[in-house]
Design a protein around this motif. Structure first.
Motif, PDB file in Angstrom:
ATOM      1  N   SER A   2     -11.067   7.382  -0.441  1.00 13.52           N
ATOM      2  CA  SER A   2     -11.774   8.660  -0.430  1.00 13.52           C
ATOM      3  C   SER A   2     -10.964   9.722   0.290  1.00 13.52           C
ATOM      4  CB  SER A   2     -13.139   8.519   0.262  1.00 13.52           C
ATOM      5  OG  SER A   2     -13.945   7.553  -0.383  1.00 13.52           O
ATOM      6  N   PHE A   3     -11.216  10.959  -0.113  1.00 15.92           N
ATOM      7  CA  PHE A   3     -10.752  12.118   0.635  1.00 15.92           C
ATOM      8  C   PHE A   3     -11.919  12.592   1.497  1.00 15.92           C
ATOM      9  CE2 PHE A   3      -8.034  12.140  -3.093  1.00 15.92           C
ATOM     10  CZ  PHE A   3      -6.785  12.408  -2.555  1.00 15.92           C
ATOM     11  N   PHE A   4     -11.673  12.727   2.785  1.00  9.89           N
ATOM     12  CA  PHE A   4     -12.658  13.268   3.709  1.00  9.89           C
ATOM     13  C   PHE A   4     -12.163  14.656   4.098  1.00  9.89           C
ATOM     14  CE2 PHE A   4     -12.895   8.689   3.973  1.00  9.89           C
ATOM     15  CZ  PHE A   4     -14.258   8.411   4.052  1.00  9.89           C
ATOM     16  N   LEU A   5     -12.746  15.679   3.516  1.00 11.56           N
ATOM     17  CA  LEU A   5     -12.286  17.058   3.690  1.00 11.56           C
ATOM     18  C   LEU A   5     -13.239  17.776   4.640  1.00 11.56           C
ATOM     19  CD1 LEU A   5     -11.380  17.849  -0.044  1.00 11.56           C
ATOM     20  CD2 LEU A   5      -9.999  16.706   1.727  1.00 11.56           C
ATOM     21  N   GLY A  93      -3.926   4.736   6.171  1.00  7.79           N
ATOM     22  CA  GLY A  93      -4.658   5.988   6.025  1.00  7.79           C
ATOM     23  C   GLY A  93      -3.862   7.108   6.653  1.00  7.79           C
ATOM     24  N   ILE A  94      -4.283   8.331   6.410  1.00  3.65           N
ATOM     25  CA  ILE A  94      -3.561   9.490   6.922  1.00  3.65           C
ATOM     26  C   ILE A  94      -4.567  10.532   7.383  1.00  3.65           C
ATOM     27  CG2 ILE A  94      -3.364  10.497   4.604  1.00  3.65           C
ATOM     28  CD1 ILE A  94      -0.622  11.620   5.510  1.00  3.65           C
ATOM     29  N   ARG A 117       0.809   8.159  -4.447  1.00  2.00           N
ATOM     30  CA  ARG A 117       0.785   6.690  -4.491  1.00  2.00           C
ATOM     31  C   ARG A 117      -0.068   6.125  -3.358  1.00  2.00           C
ATOM     32  NH1 ARG A 117       6.345   7.432  -5.695  1.00  2.00           N
ATOM     33  NH2 ARG A 117       6.945   6.932  -3.542  1.00  2.00           N
ATOM     34  N   LEU A 118      -0.018   6.797  -2.206  1.00  2.46           N
ATOM     35  CA  LEU A 118      -0.804   6.347  -1.066  1.00  2.46           C
ATOM     36  C   LEU A 118      -2.289   6.337  -1.391  1.00  2.46           C
ATOM     37  CD1 LEU A 118      -1.055   5.789   2.081  1.00  2.46           C
ATOM     38  CD2 LEU A 118      -1.297   8.274   2.319  1.00  2.46           C
ATOM     39  N   VAL A 119      -2.782   7.446  -1.922  1.00  5.45           N
ATOM     40  CA  VAL A 119      -4.217   7.526  -2.180  1.00  5.45           C
ATOM     41  C   VAL A 119      -4.622   6.680  -3.390  1.00  5.45           C
ATOM     42  CG1 VAL A 119      -4.408   9.776  -1.077  1.00  5.45           C
ATOM     43  CG2 VAL A 119      -3.953   9.667  -3.501  1.00  5.45           C
ATOM     44  N   ARG A 120      -3.756   6.585  -4.391  1.00  4.78           N
ATOM     45  CA  ARG A 120      -4.067   5.713  -5.530  1.00  4.78           C
ATOM     46  C   ARG A 120      -4.093   4.242  -5.111  1.00  4.78           C
ATOM     47  NH1 ARG A 120      -0.072   8.610  -8.434  1.00  4.78           N
ATOM     48  NH2 ARG A 120       1.170   6.680  -8.515  1.00  4.78           N
ATOM     49  N   PRO A 124      -7.320   6.028   2.613  1.00  2.00           N
ATOM     50  CA  PRO A 124      -8.110   7.267   2.693  1.00  2.00           C
ATOM     51  C   PRO A 124      -7.342   8.406   3.360  1.00  2.00           C
ATOM     52  CG  PRO A 124      -8.748   5.788   4.442  1.00  2.00           C
ATOM     53  CD  PRO A 124      -7.743   5.030   3.618  1.00  2.00           C
ATOM     54  N   TRP A 125      -7.808   9.607   3.089  1.00  2.93           N
ATOM     55  CA  TRP A 125      -7.229  10.849   3.627  1.00  2.93           C
ATOM     56  C   TRP A 125      -8.310  11.576   4.400  1.00  2.93           C
ATOM     57  CZ3 TRP A 125      -2.499  13.612   2.104  1.00  2.93           C
ATOM     58  CH2 TRP A 125      -2.449  14.933   2.540  1.00  2.93           C
TER      59      TRP A 125
END
Length: 294
Positions: A2-5, A93-94, A117-120, A124-125
């Motif tokens: 997931s992206f946590f924005l 994660g990042i 590639r990291l998120v695929r 998570p971000w």
């Protein structure tokens, strides 16, 4: 993954409203653990001194929940790297801090393929402010005018005059704007969409997180504020607001009651009625003035 924005800045990861975003951080760490890796990156911009100030609380989000995790701090400088950063696609994660969107695009742009590639791969971000905005295909770098018309506060323009859009990291399709409740970004996004510069966008309040699930595209809102979606329509721009389902929606304010104004209006009506009576007479006939001495 997931992206946590997050709509707030990295200097206040607990949330501008003081209620915190613990549920966001817990969900981020849970996804990071599930990758089977244990190294997470914290990415910040600025001088070594400011990077230390900003990176420390962000690293604390991880270490307070996962003491065994390893933290790799990445400080982006004013000079963009000539080659991609190494090892990004091997992270659990990042976390990307706040600052100027243009700085993060310059620093992370050469590594966009690795980040994809990291998120695929399931990592998570977690992005704060600029770290959320830079993820888009088309990112907003700043600006407070559009075709000579003010659309945003100058104090939040990041040094740009005219609205500046740039190629983002391309990790999410929709353009994101942070700090919407404190900076008033509705006008900026409506103007950008109405003019055809964007087809859609989303704005996130302070203390609020928009979660985008990469595999399904499903979204959810966490935190205390509002997320607003902006979509082009043949008649203009459609705006839809969304809150966390776990937060109570405050009741609408009561309609204003202007008792004093009502009394003034009643007195004015009574005065008009007295004036009409004096002019026409009590029987309704037009009154004729009587001269003295007749």
């Amino acid at each position: 993954m997931s992206f946590f924005l997050v709509g707030g800045g990295s200097e206040s990861p607990e949330g501008a409203d003081g209620t915190g975003l613990d549920e966001v951080y817990d969900a981020f760490i849970e996804e990071a653990r599930s990758t089977g890796r244990s190294t997470l990156a914290v990415v910040v911009c600025g001088s070594p001194e400011s990077a230390e100030v900003y990176s420390s609380p962000l690293a604390g989000i991880v270490t307070s929940r996962w003491p065994q995790a390893q933290i790799r701090t990445i400080r982006l400088t004013d000079e963009p790297p000539l080659t991609p950063l190494e090892g990004l696609d091997e992270l659990a994660g990042i976390i990307v801090g706040g600052g100027r969107v243009a700085d993060y695009l310059a620093g992370l742009g050469p590594s966009a393929d690795q980040l994809s590639r990291l998120v695929r791969g399931g990592s998570p971000w977690l992005g704060f402010s600029a770290g959320a905005m830079a993820t888009a295909v088309t990112a907003i770098e700043g600006g407070w005018h559009l075709q000579g018309r003010q659309i945003y506060p100058e104090a939040a323009s990041e040094g740009f005059d005219e609205l500046a859009l740039a190629q983002g990291l391309g990790l999410v399709s929709i353009t994101c704007l942070a700090h919407n409740d404190t900076c008033g970004g509705d006008g900026l996004l409506i103007s950008a969409i109405d003019s055809g510069l964007l087809s859609s966008a989303v704005a996130v309040d302070e203390g609020t997180c928009l979660v985008i699930h990469h595999s399904s595209g499903r979204t959810q809102v966490m935190g205390s504020g509002v997320v607003r979606w902006f979509t082009k329509d043949p008649q203009g721009v459609i705006v839809r607001s969304e809150r966390s389902p776990h937060k109570e929606v405050p009741p609408p304010p009561a309609a204003p009651r202007f008792a004093g104004m009502a009394r003034v209006a009643a007195a004015a009506r009574a005065a008009h009625q007295r004036h009409d009576t004096e002019k026409t007479g009590p029987t309704g006939d037009t009154a004729v003035p009587v001269e003295s001495g007749q």
